[in-house]
Design an enzyme around this catalytic site. Sequence first.
Site, PDB file in Angstrom:
ATOM      1  CE  LYS A 150      -0.747   4.994  -5.962  1.00  0.00           C
ATOM      2  NZ  LYS A 150      -0.628   4.127  -4.959  1.00  0.00           N
ATOM      3  CB  THR A 170      -4.579   9.962   4.485  1.00  0.00           C
ATOM      4  OG1 THR A 170      -4.200  10.273   3.177  1.00  0.00           O
ATOM      5  CG2 THR A 170      -5.681   8.681   4.621  1.00  0.00           C
ATOM      6  CG  ASN A 214      -1.473   1.271   1.855  1.00  0.00           C
ATOM      7  OD1 ASN A 214      -2.112   1.871   1.152  1.00  0.00           O
ATOM      8  ND2 ASN A 214      -0.820   1.814   2.680  1.00  0.00           N
ATOM      9  CE1 TYR A 217      -0.730   8.757  -6.024  1.00  0.00           C
ATOM     10  CE2 TYR A 217      -2.656   9.442  -7.070  1.00  0.00           C
ATOM     11  CZ  TYR A 217      -2.059   8.757  -6.118  1.00  0.00           C
ATOM     12  OH  TYR A 217      -2.726   7.974  -5.085  1.00  0.00           O
TER      13      TYR A 217
HETATM   14  N1  LIG Z   1      -5.446   9.463   0.539  1.00  0.00           N
HETATM   15  C1  LIG Z   1      -6.455   9.353  -0.603  1.00  0.00           C
HETATM   16  O1  LIG Z   1      -7.309  10.000  -0.888  1.00  0.00           O
HETATM   17  C2  LIG Z   1      -5.901   8.173  -1.684  1.00  0.00           C
HETATM   18  C3  LIG Z   1      -6.611   8.072  -2.686  1.00  0.00           C
HETATM   19  C4  LIG Z   1      -6.341   7.128  -3.493  1.00  0.00           C
HETATM   20  C5  LIG Z   1      -5.225   6.126  -3.170  1.00  0.00           C
HETATM   21  N2  LIG Z   1      -4.417   6.370  -2.167  1.00  0.00           N
HETATM   22  C6  LIG Z   1      -3.288   5.642  -1.901  1.00  0.00           C
HETATM   23  O2  LIG Z   1      -3.339   5.177  -0.682  1.00  0.00           O
HETATM   24  C7  LIG Z   1      -1.987   4.730  -0.425  1.00  0.00           C
HETATM   25  C8  LIG Z   1      -1.744   5.224   1.006  1.00  0.00           C
HETATM   26  O3  LIG Z   1      -1.936   6.325   1.288  1.00  0.00           O
HETATM   27  P1  LIG Z   1      -2.356   7.504   2.365  1.00  0.00           P
HETATM   28  O4  LIG Z   1      -3.428   8.293   1.834  1.00  0.00           O
HETATM   29  O5  LIG Z   1      -2.667   6.517   3.593  1.00  0.00           O
HETATM   30  O6  LIG Z   1      -1.056   8.226   2.535  1.00  0.00           O
HETATM   31  P2  LIG Z   1      -0.129   8.561   3.825  1.00  0.00           P
HETATM   32  O7  LIG Z   1      -1.043   8.636   4.893  1.00  0.00           O
HETATM   33  O8  LIG Z   1       0.641   9.728   3.141  1.00  0.00           O
HETATM   34  O9  LIG Z   1       0.626   7.277   3.719  1.00  0.00           O
HETATM   35  C9  LIG Z   1       1.453   6.934   3.016  1.00  0.00           C
HETATM   36  C10 LIG Z   1       2.523   5.842   3.573  1.00  0.00           C
HETATM   37  O10 LIG Z   1       3.256   5.179   2.405  1.00  0.00           O
HETATM   38  C11 LIG Z   1       4.493   5.260   3.188  1.00  0.00           C
HETATM   39  N3  LIG Z   1       5.677   5.371   2.303  1.00  0.00           N
HETATM   40  C12 LIG Z   1       5.733   6.181   1.102  1.00  0.00           C
HETATM   41  N4  LIG Z   1       6.891   6.100   0.512  1.00  0.00           N
HETATM   42  C13 LIG Z   1       7.408   5.078   0.923  1.00  0.00           C
HETATM   43  C14 LIG Z   1       8.519   4.245   0.735  1.00  0.00           C
HETATM   44  N5  LIG Z   1       9.381   4.441  -0.216  1.00  0.00           N
HETATM   45  N6  LIG Z   1       8.878   3.083   1.346  1.00  0.00           N
HETATM   46  C15 LIG Z   1       8.089   2.866   2.333  1.00  0.00           C
HETATM   47  N7  LIG Z   1       6.954   3.422   2.833  1.00  0.00           N
HETATM   48  C16 LIG Z   1       6.703   4.556   2.038  1.00  0.00           C
HETATM   49  C17 LIG Z   1       4.568   6.218   4.275  1.00  0.00           C
HETATM   50  O11 LIG Z   1       5.527   6.022   5.218  1.00  0.00           O
HETATM   51  P3  LIG Z   1       7.107   6.636   5.700  1.00  0.00           P
HETATM   52  O12 LIG Z   1       6.770   8.255   4.961  1.00  0.00           O
HETATM   53  O13 LIG Z   1       7.111   6.499   6.878  1.00  0.00           O
HETATM   54  O14 LIG Z   1       7.738   5.798   4.634  1.00  0.00           O
HETATM   55  C18 LIG Z   1       3.204   6.086   4.790  1.00  0.00           C
HETATM   56  O15 LIG Z   1       3.130   5.149   5.553  1.00  0.00           O
HETATM   57  C19 LIG Z   1      -1.064   5.078  -1.267  1.00  0.00           C
HETATM   58  O16 LIG Z   1      -0.639   4.275  -2.221  1.00  0.00           O
HETATM   59  C20 LIG Z   1      -1.970   6.311  -2.052  1.00  0.00           C
HETATM   60  O17 LIG Z   1      -1.450   6.627  -3.284  1.00  0.00           O
HETATM   61  C21 LIG Z   1      -4.714   7.409  -1.379  1.00  0.00           C
END
Ligand SMILES: NC(=O)c1ccc[n+]([C@@H]2O[C@H](COP(=O)([O-])OP(=O)(O)OC[C@H]3O[C@@H](n4cnc5c(N)ncnc54)[C@H](OP(=O)(O)O)[C@@H]3O)[C@@H](O)[C@H]2O)c1
Length: 254
Positions: free
Chosen positions: A161, A192, A90, A157
């Site tokens: 994705k 988030t 994720n 992005y």
């Molecule tokens: N929020 C939305 O509206 C939304 C919508 C569609 C899809 N998504 C997807 O959902 C997923 C989770 O996002 P979120 O919204 O929960 O965002 P978030 O709170 O910013 O979490 C992102 C997570 O990814 C980790 N991460 C990023 N790059 C990394 C790396 N190189 N190595 C290890 N860990 C890494 C971060 O941890 P560290 O910084 O501690 O490494 C964090 O735990 C993502 O793939 C995002 O694209 C989000």
Amino acid sequence: MNRLQNKVAIVTGASSGIGRATAKLFAAEGAKVVVAARREAELATLVAEIEADGGQAVALAGDVTLEAFNARLVAAAVEAYGRLDIAYNNAGTLGEMGETTGVSEQGWNDTLAANLTSAFLGAKHQIPEMIKHGGGSVIFTSTFVGYSFAFPGVAAYAASKAGLIGLTQALAAEYGPKGVRVNSVLPGAVDTPMYRDMNDTPEATSFITNLHALKRVALPEELARSVLYLASDDSSFVTGTASLVDGGVSITRT
Ligand SMILES: NC(=O)c1ccc[n+]([C@@H]2O[C@H](COP(=O)([O-])OP(=O)(O)OC[C@H]3O[C@@H](n4cnc5c(N)ncnc54)[C@H](OP(=O)(O)O)[C@@H]3O)[C@@H](O)[C@H]2O)c1
């Protein structure tokens, strides 16, 4: 309760947002969880919370773009809990945004590495371990962006994705005969830190909220419940899907 009893799961991106909520739900449903992200302190807090609630988890801090880290994550699951049944890959980033003709090659490559190559590397190491015990469930976090809806300024992005959906289908076809199911979850907007970084004005929040038929964004826990479905035997005949959990963004044109 106990829908993941006796299962061992990896959750990446567990230091924050959707991954954090999912790791907690997996543990509450009986899974033993290996939580991963780069920020060690956040992972330690998460493990303490899971243990305080009576669950089991271990943390491994590192970068999912590195193959060696993905290999170590699987080794950590086997070392701590003896097997691997579920992998929720994720972790992700918005990456370099802005007008596409101005995006740097480095920014493009870094975004693909974090969102797409990480998923390939994760699956590469997770699937053989799952097959040893008859199969498992691999889940990626894609998005509606680049699938059913296009925004300007997020080419890397969106492409990374959308690439996850092709990867999902290829892996599902290749490893279905060995009992491994592979699916992507496609969230709408979820409240988030990533969402808040991008939507930091009342106008932006109102614009995004209004795209959804439900006229709100999701809580991370709502995504976690959908991921639980894909992880558990409740979805035992579900594989190769791009599973929209998007509050109706994809069917809304208002
Ligand atoms: N929020 C939305 O509206 C939304 C919508 C569609 C899809 N998504 C997807 O959902 C997923 C989770 O996002 P979120 O919204 O929960 O965002 P978030 O709170 O910013 O979490 C992102 C997570 O990814 C980790 N991460 C990023 N790059 C990394 C790396 N190189 N190595 C290890 N860990 C890494 C971060 O941890 P560290 O910084 O501690 O490494 C964090 O735990 C993502 O793939 C995002 O694209 C989000």
